[in-house]
Structure formats: C-alpha cells, structure tokens
Enzyme design. Structure first.
Site, mmCIF file in Angstrom:
data_model
loop_
_atom_site.group_PDB
_atom_site.id
_atom_site.type_symbol
_atom_site.label_atom_id
_atom_site.label_comp_id
_atom_site.label_asym_id
_atom_site.label_seq_id
_atom_site.Cartn_x
_atom_site.Cartn_y
_atom_site.Cartn_z
ATOM 1 N N GLY A 196 0.804 -1.215 0.000
ATOM 2 C CA GLY A 196 0.000 0.000 0.000
ATOM 3 C C GLY A 196 0.839 1.268 0.000
ATOM 4 N N ASN A 205 -7.473 4.735 8.999
ATOM 5 C CA ASN A 205 -6.838 3.603 9.671
ATOM 6 C C ASN A 205 -6.747 3.765 11.176
ATOM 7 O OD1 ASN A 205 -4.925 5.697 8.689
ATOM 8 N ND2 ASN A 205 -3.425 4.533 9.875
ATOM 9 N N GLN A 243 -7.712 0.099 3.932
ATOM 10 C CA GLN A 243 -8.496 -0.407 5.056
ATOM 11 C C GLN A 243 -9.939 -0.730 4.672
ATOM 12 O OE1 GLN A 243 -7.439 -1.218 8.028
ATOM 13 N NE2 GLN A 243 -5.403 -0.318 8.033
ATOM 14 N N SER A 277 -3.472 -3.103 -0.291
ATOM 15 C CA SER A 277 -2.335 -3.826 0.278
ATOM 16 C C SER A 277 -2.760 -5.228 0.681
ATOM 17 C CB SER A 277 -1.787 -3.080 1.498
ATOM 18 O OG SER A 277 -0.647 -3.728 2.010
ATOM 19 N N HIS A 287 -1.540 -7.625 2.636
ATOM 20 C CA HIS A 287 -1.489 -8.149 4.001
ATOM 21 C C HIS A 287 -2.582 -7.569 4.904
ATOM 22 C CE1 HIS A 287 0.434 -4.837 6.437
ATOM 23 N NE2 HIS A 287 0.722 -4.401 5.223
ATOM 24 N N THR A 334 10.874 -7.218 -11.382
ATOM 25 C CA THR A 334 10.335 -8.559 -11.614
ATOM 26 C C THR A 334 9.177 -8.829 -10.672
ATOM 27 O OG1 THR A 334 12.509 -9.352 -12.303
ATOM 28 C CG2 THR A 334 10.893 -11.015 -11.653
ATOM 29 N N CYS A 370 2.138 2.263 11.518
ATOM 30 C CA CYS A 370 3.259 2.830 10.765
ATOM 31 C C CYS A 370 3.935 3.986 11.491
ATOM 32 C CB CYS A 370 2.786 3.285 9.390
ATOM 33 S SG CYS A 370 2.340 1.911 8.307
#
Length: 380
Positions: free
Chosen positions: A69, A149, A178, A199, A201, A237, A324
């Site tokens: 994210g 969040n 979220q 994101s 996860h 990649t 974060c």
C-alpha cells in the site's frame, strides 16, 4: 493469545500460504523470460490480474502490482502530480491521510507543489464543503482515503465524487487499504474514482504485495525505471507467488462479507457498550459510517503505549492507532485533526478485530481491561 491488531496486519489464510508455497515451489520462472518456464509464470501473472480485476469489477489492464500500500500511495500521488505538472501544481489531500500519502505530499511540497490539507470534523469525516473551497484552477489531484486507519471513519467519497463530477481534469485518488472486506467495493471504487491503492497483508494475503488501480486512459509518471514490467509503468520482476496468493486472499475475503461484518459489528458493540460504563474512558470510534472492526479509545491519564504493553503482558495484542507511526510515541495525527487535545490523543489505543476473533476473546479482553482499569485508577 488474543490478536486484536488486524488493521496493522492480518494473519494470512492457510489456503493463501498454500498457494504461495505451491507457486514458489513449482513456478519460479521470471515472467519476462521467453522460455516455457517464463511463459508459465506470465500466464499465472495475467490470470491473477484477471481474477483480481473481476473481483473488484474493473478492467484487467487497470490493475498494476506493487510491493504494498505504501508504494501504491507513493506512486499514484507522486506519479500523477509529476505527470500533470504542466497543467497545475496544486494538490489536495485530507488531514487524516496515512503517512504514505502525507509524506508523499510533503515530498511534493519540497519540489514546488502547493498542497492543501482538507479538514475533518470532530468525528473524523472530511468536510466536503471545506474541501470544495480549496479547489482552484491549478488543482490536479485530490486524494482521500476510503477508511481512516486510526479511528475507522468511512469517508464521504460519494459526496466528493459528486463534487468532482464536473471537474474531469482533476484526478481523484482513493487509498482503499483499510476498506477491502469492510466496505462494499462499489462504495469506494466509484465511477469518478480514477486511482486506488490496496495492500495484500490487510486482507489475509502476504506481505510485499500491493495493488494499484489506474483507470484506463489516465496517465502517470513511472517512479521505477528498468525492465519495463507492468506496461512500462512499474519496472521490477513481479512477485508471482505473492500475487497469486493475493488473488486467492481477495476472493476469500470478499466471500460472505456481509455475514463477517455482522459478526464484527456484534463484537464491536459489546466492547463499546462495556467501555462506555467506565469513567475517564473516551471512545473515538463511532458506529454509524464507521467500519465494524476498529475501536479506538483512551483512558484519561494513561499513555497509549503503557496500556498496549500492559495488555501484551497478558498476551492480548492491540496497538496505538497507526502501526506505521506508533513507535514514534507521538499523538495520533487523526485525533489531532479531529481537535482532540494532545494529552488525550496520546492516551489512544486501537482495537482492530477480524472475523476469526470470537466473542469469548472479547469477554476475555473486557475482563483484563477491568483489571487494568482498576490498577491504573489506583496509580492515578
């Protein structure tokens, strides 16, 4: 152990881990290679892209893969601002955005862009009228998150989309990290939304995979140069195993979403109702127009990190608002934007539930909370 920190990261579904392991073991070719192993990897890459696009009802070629994210937010905000620089250098973001957006906005400010921060009300919702007053002829990008969040407020994206409906030259970006699994897709991937960030996860996928939705026809400056992957827009990649696992995680997350959210709402209701009975406890997360999994509250006079560690000693894991920025020990930026006093904001902690949590865990949490509350009251 009781894990109540799902807004920070979710535990990958077992099926997702199996997909990751199977792909990493059997399909390790580089999708850019011309040989058969590369072709097999490329086919899986495009199959995953197709599945994800169908799940969120966008075109296949509008999905791009990133590392998470944060990268998606950085790329979509910076890349769009740089691409449209010749048309204007004014950007608007909300005062409660994730650091990935706020810090990207600061980065742009240092490079000559003009950034305004749309204010929110005392409940944590963007004030659309005040946002409208910030727009001028130089505005090129508006970025507003779908779900905050820190407190879980669902932002008025439909009203903002209506505001921007006659302003096609302004790119409307939504941080939807979220929102997946908690808000119906059609409520944040609106027709007027040009770009969105996701994101893996956060919805039981693996770390290191993100999604960027870029509406067909919208131009953006690449931030990574190299091999020309992702239609020459995001060179590196591709993480095939992680991407295939993300596609499966998204499908599993969106299955029975209504039933899952009803379960979350019941648990949230029990916690909130109990917390409101304590003197000195302030709850910052509401119920109407809030996601059902986030509850942010504080005990007057008790710093958030102290409460987090007190619960951790009893193997209950919660957090101080945004993961974060929690290690910085500063007041929650969203609460400050909501005009919560700094000494109150520093007391805030966040519970973020998951459908795998149980009412028994809720009751255990409340029992431990009662014990800790009494302990802190005696200390105070």
């Amino acid at each position: 152990m009781i894990y109540f920190d799902n807004a920070a990261t979710t535990k990958p579904y077992p099926q997702v881990l199996k997909t990751y392991t199977d792909v990493a073991t059997r399909i390790w070719g580089n999708p850019s290679s011309l040989h058969s192993l590369g072709n097999t990897a490329d086919k899986l890459l495009e199959l995953s892209r197709k599945q994800i696009s169908e799940l969120i009802n966008v075109n296949t070629d509008e999905i791009y893969f990133t590392s998470g994210g944060t990268e998606s937010d950085n790329w979509l905000l910076k890349g769009t601002a740089l691409e449209k620089e010749k048309f204007g250098k004014h950007i608007i973001v909300s005062a409660i955005e994730h650091p990935a957006i706020k810090e990207s906005a600061h980065w742009l400010e240092k490079r000559g862009f003009n950034v305004d921060y749309a204010p929110v009300d005392k409940k944590g919702f963007v004030n659309v009228d005040k946002l409208a007053a910030l727009i001028d002829d130089d505005t090129t990008v508006v970025s507003i998150m779908a779900v905050n969040n820190e407190v879980g407020s669902i932002q008025p994206l439909k009203e903002i989309a209506e505001l921007l409906s006659d302003k096609p030259n302004i790119t409307f970006h939504v941080d939807a990290v979220q929102a997946i699994g908690k808000v119906p897709v059609e409520n944040y991937l609106l027709d007027r939304v040009d770009m969105a960030s996701f994101s893996s996860h956060k919805f039981h996928g693996v770390r290191g995979v993100g999604l960027a939705y870029i509406k067909e026809g919208k131009k953006i400056e690449p931030l990574l140069s190299g091999g020309g992957q992702e239609n020459n827009l995001r060179s590196t990649t591709e993480n095939i195993a992680g991407i295939a696992a993300t596609a499966r995680a998204l499908r599993l997350t969106l299955e029975d979403m209504s039933a899952k959210n009803q379960h979350l709402a019941r648990m949230k209701e029990v916690i909130v109702n109990q917390l409101t009975t304590y003197d000195g406890v302030e709850i910052f997360s509401g119920t109407e127009n809030f996601v059902p999994n986030i509850i942010t509250f504080g005990i007057k006079g008790v710093r958030g990190e102290v409460l987090v560690h007190a619960f951790e000693e009893r193997e209950i894991f919660i957090s101080t608002t945004s993961a974060c920025s929690s290690k910085a020990g500063s007041a929650a930026s969203t609460l400050i934007a909501m005009n919560v006093r700094p000494e109150v904001a520093t007391s805030a902690v966040r519970i973020s539930l998951d459908e795998e949590n149980s009412m028994a865990e809720v009751e255990q949490f409340l029992t431990v909370f009662n014990h800790l509350y009494d302990k802190f009251q005696k200390i105070r």
